[in-house]
Design an enzyme around this catalytic site. Sequence first.
Site, PDB file in Angstrom:
ATOM      1  N   LEU A   1       0.807  -1.227   0.000  1.00  0.00           N
ATOM      2  CA  LEU A   1       0.000   0.000   0.000  1.00  0.00           C
ATOM      3  C   LEU A   1       0.838   1.274   0.000  1.00  0.00           C
ATOM      4  O   LEU A   1       0.307   2.362   0.191  1.00  0.00           O
ATOM      5  CB  LEU A   1      -0.937   0.005   1.214  1.00  0.00           C
ATOM      6  CG  LEU A   1      -2.107  -0.957   1.148  1.00  0.00           C
ATOM      7  CD1 LEU A   1      -2.839  -1.001   2.484  1.00  0.00           C
ATOM      8  CD2 LEU A   1      -3.059  -0.552   0.046  1.00  0.00           C
ATOM      9  N   SER A   2       2.147   1.182  -0.216  1.00  0.00           N
ATOM     10  CA  SER A   2       3.001   2.371  -0.086  1.00  0.00           C
ATOM     11  C   SER A   2       2.673   3.462  -1.110  1.00  0.00           C
ATOM     12  O   SER A   2       2.993   4.624  -0.874  1.00  0.00           O
ATOM     13  CB  SER A   2       4.476   1.992  -0.187  1.00  0.00           C
ATOM     14  OG  SER A   2       4.794   1.593  -1.493  1.00  0.00           O
ATOM     15  N   MET A   3       2.039   3.132  -2.216  1.00  0.00           N
ATOM     16  CA  MET A   3       1.663   4.134  -3.225  1.00  0.00           C
ATOM     17  C   MET A   3       0.156   4.388  -3.262  1.00  0.00           C
ATOM     18  O   MET A   3      -0.351   4.996  -4.191  1.00  0.00           O
ATOM     19  CB  MET A   3       2.145   3.686  -4.606  1.00  0.00           C
ATOM     20  CG  MET A   3       3.629   3.778  -4.827  1.00  0.00           C
ATOM     21  SD  MET A   3       4.243   5.474  -4.897  1.00  0.00           S
ATOM     22  CE  MET A   3       3.491   6.056  -6.387  1.00  0.00           C
TER      23      MET A   3
END
Length: 161
Positions: A62-64
Amino acid sequence: GNGKILSTGEDERQDDSGNSKPGWMPDWVYENREDISTVLIALGASLVFRWFVAEPRYIPSLSMYPTFDVGDRLVCEKLTYRFSRPPNPGDVVIFHPVDALQKAGYSPSEVFIKRVVAVGGETVEVKNNKLYVNGVPRKESFTAEAPKVSHLSHSLPPVPV
């Protein structure tokens, strides 16, 4: 001719039109050589395309988020930054970990997908969970939440990409 292979010795065969062929090669190779060459050309072209032009990727975390969600698939082109221009703030880039990240335990084969927030020669700061570039606060509508760092300051050296 009818495509029959006539034996001319142990190491060589000849078909009914007089073409010489090695004896160790199975008959199906001769019968399907056009199909085999088409498959080999297509495989070679796809490998060259993947190595030099574009490559598929998927988003593993989910980092982006919210720009990319877990499991999203992308095709990443490789020509713009090689021949056209350097990365600009706001661009999404894909890269392997630099030496400092490898020393921190990341594998050189890992791939990061991140958005560029600043380029060489700029100063990046996080103050009170807000991103500043060269002292100017950044409003980034594409982020799901504020940075989780209370204070950070780093000047980026001008480096070629």
